[in-house]
Design a protein around this motif. Structure first.
Motif, short mmCIF file in Angstrom:
data_model
loop_
_atom_site.label_atom_id
_atom_site.label_comp_id
_atom_site.label_asym_id
_atom_site.label_seq_id
_atom_site.Cartn_x
_atom_site.Cartn_y
_atom_site.Cartn_z
N VAL A 87 0.85 -1.19 0.00
CA VAL A 87 0.00 0.00 0.00
C VAL A 87 0.88 1.23 0.00
CG1 VAL A 87 -1.94 -1.07 1.23
CG2 VAL A 87 -0.15 0.12 2.51
N SER A 88 0.32 2.33 -0.47
CA SER A 88 0.98 3.62 -0.29
C SER A 88 0.20 4.39 0.76
CB SER A 88 1.01 4.41 -1.60
OG SER A 88 -0.32 4.73 -2.01
N PRO A 104 -4.06 1.05 -2.56
CA PRO A 104 -3.38 -0.18 -2.95
C PRO A 104 -2.23 0.11 -3.90
CG PRO A 104 -5.76 -0.34 -3.27
CD PRO A 104 -5.45 1.09 -2.99
N ALA A 105 -1.10 -0.53 -3.67
CA ALA A 105 0.06 -0.32 -4.54
C ALA A 105 -0.14 -0.94 -5.92
CB ALA A 105 1.31 -0.91 -3.88
N THR A 106 -1.15 -1.81 -6.03
CA THR A 106 -1.37 -2.53 -7.28
C THR A 106 -2.17 -1.71 -8.30
OG1 THR A 106 -3.30 -3.56 -6.27
CG2 THR A 106 -1.23 -4.80 -6.21
N VAL A 107 -2.72 -0.57 -7.89
CA VAL A 107 -3.50 0.25 -8.83
C VAL A 107 -2.71 1.49 -9.21
CG1 VAL A 107 -5.66 -0.56 -7.80
CG2 VAL A 107 -4.66 1.59 -7.01
N CYS A 140 -7.15 -2.21 2.97
CA CYS A 140 -6.93 -1.57 1.68
C CYS A 140 -6.45 -2.59 0.64
CB CYS A 140 -5.92 -0.44 1.85
SG CYS A 140 -5.45 0.40 0.34
N ARG A 141 -5.49 -3.39 1.02
CA ARG A 141 -4.96 -4.40 0.10
C ARG A 141 -6.03 -5.45 -0.24
NH1 ARG A 141 -0.09 -8.39 1.89
NH2 ARG A 141 -1.61 -8.84 3.52
N GLU A 142 -6.79 -5.84 0.78
CA GLU A 142 -7.79 -6.89 0.57
C GLU A 142 -8.91 -6.44 -0.36
OE1 GLU A 142 -9.47 -10.78 1.57
OE2 GLU A 142 -7.49 -9.90 1.90
N SER A 143 -9.24 -5.16 -0.31
CA SER A 143 -10.42 -4.67 -1.01
C SER A 143 -10.11 -3.94 -2.31
CB SER A 143 -11.20 -3.71 -0.11
OG SER A 143 -10.40 -2.56 0.19
#
Length: 411
Positions: A87-88, A104-107, A140-143
């Motif tokens: 996450v950021s 989320p760091a993935t977006v 945050c990461r989970e959602s």
């Protein structure tokens, strides 16, 4: 650094032992309070049969400070570090209130996301942006949605309604101020609100008031975790008064409410009058009607003369206890998550019942064998002397999953 930590551990151990030692000497008496002056410092202590409260008093004395400050120091030692690899986090100010944004760091960094506005627990006197950070980062990461943690003002320095005002202002700005939503890269039409314990009280009050502003987008969902919702109007004779090692007690909650509603200057008076349900604080008929209103009975609340009863307006305010509202029908869909070994258990059950009778979509999840605060201890690996251990609470992971599922289902 190591020496300092050792000294801290030693002092904390001494405080715990002293607190336990004080326990058998204490018998409940609502009239007993002590102010002990040592070296010009005041140790304000109610002698009640609960080591957890005595512990705060001893720690406050050792640090030469007040119990709220001692609580904050103790909590700061437990603040976990957030793993920023998934996450950021960014610190912002919204409506004059400090907040922390998790994404989320993935977006993509500029992607506009749904958002959960969250209010931490801590009895209105403790809690920081760091204290619940690891839990919110995992949510945050989970959602794959953004999470805003609100650093609302704390009692006793800032009395009611300061905390509510901060939480309301942030939520309203996220929903209604497009400049704020743009700066945070969140979708103001996809906002959920949540909180735990004292934060659950704030979330219930905020969602109630926000839902009445028809010009704002509707809050999509509410997460209510082990909320304190009867507030300072709870009856000490019917409140759950059991004690579990290290657990929250109804007496502690009365103390927290006294700090929140009265500040350092008046909390001792409020505490004694609350536990006695004193007619000096509120007229007997007002106490009775307020208790009925909490249960959903359609009775009128008459605010007594404020000159004679200066705290009545605070005690009878819907922003203090959302259950004082006659009409909860505008509250958004809500998930209520409760611990079975918790003096606040009945608060959550009553909230769920009131919401259901008002026609609100509500889901109840119970963890019968858990204590208050279990939800904040997510499973994690720790390494000690080269050996890795898995610590934490599996039910805390389920709280996260249930909360995330409910929010995503209502976007």
């Amino acid at each position: 650094m190591a020496c300092g930590r050792c000294c801290l551990v030693l002092l904390s151990t001494i405080a715990v032992l002293l607190a336990i030692a004080l326990y058998p000497l204490s018998q409940w008496d609502e009239n007993i309070s002590i102010e002990t002056r040592i070296n010009g410092r005041i140790l304000d202590m109610f002698i009640i049969p609960r080591p957890s409260v005595n512990f705060l008093s001893v720690l406050a004395f050792l640090r030469g400070t007040s119990r709220p400050e001692a609580s904050r120091h103790l909590m700061s030692l437990l603040d976990p570090k957030v793993d920023t690899s998934y996450v950021s986090s960014e610190d912002h100010t919204v409506a004059g209130v400090p907040v922390r944004l998790y994404r989320p760091a993935t977006v993509d960094a500029d992607a506009v996301l749904p958002v959960l506005v969250y209010f931490h627990g801590g009895g209105f006197i403790v809690g920081t942006l760091d204290g619940f950070g690891d839990v919110l980062a995992n949510w945050c990461r989970e959602s794959d949605i953004a999470v805003i943690s609100v650093d609302y003002r704390l009692a006793p320095e800032h009395v009611f309604p300061a905390a509510f005002d901060d939480c309301f202002a942030v939520t309203k700005a996220v929903l209604g101020d497009q400049a704020v939503a743009a700066a945070l890269r969140v979708n103001s039409s996809l906002v959920s609100v949540g909180g735990d314990s004292a934060g659950g009280s704030l979330a219930a009050a905020v969602t109630l008031h926000i839902s009445r502003i028809t010009s704002l987008p509707r809050v999509r969902a509410q997460i209510s975790i082990v909320p304190t919702l009867k507030g300072a109007l709870d009856d000490p004779e019917t409140a759950l008064a059991f004690w579990a090692p290290g657990g929250l007690t109804s007496e502690m909650m009365f103390l927290f409410w006294a700090w929140y509603l009265g500040g350092m200057e008046h909390y001792e008076l409020l505490y004694s009058q609350m536990t006695e349900r004193s007619p000096q604080l509120l007229p007997v008929e007002v106490w009775k009607n307020a208790s009925l209103r909490l249960e959903g009975v359609d009775v009128e609340l008459v605010t007594p003369d404020t000159d004679k009863y200066p705290y009545a307006e605070r005690f009878l305010n819907e922003s203090m206890s959302a259950l004082l509202s006659k009409d909860l029908s505008t509250v958004p869909p809500t998930i209520v998550l409760l611990a079975g070994i918790d003096p606040l258990y009945n608060d959550g059950l009553l909230y769920e019942r009131r919401l259901k009778s008002a026609g609100v979509e509500v889901e109840l999840v119970e963890y019968k064998n858990q204590m208050h605060g279990f939800h904040a201890v997510l499973p994690a690996n720790i390494t000690v002397l080269g050996t890795t251990f898995l610590v934490g609470n599996a039910d805390a992971l389920d709280v996260m999953k249930q909360s995330v599922r409910f929010v995503l289902d209502h976007l």
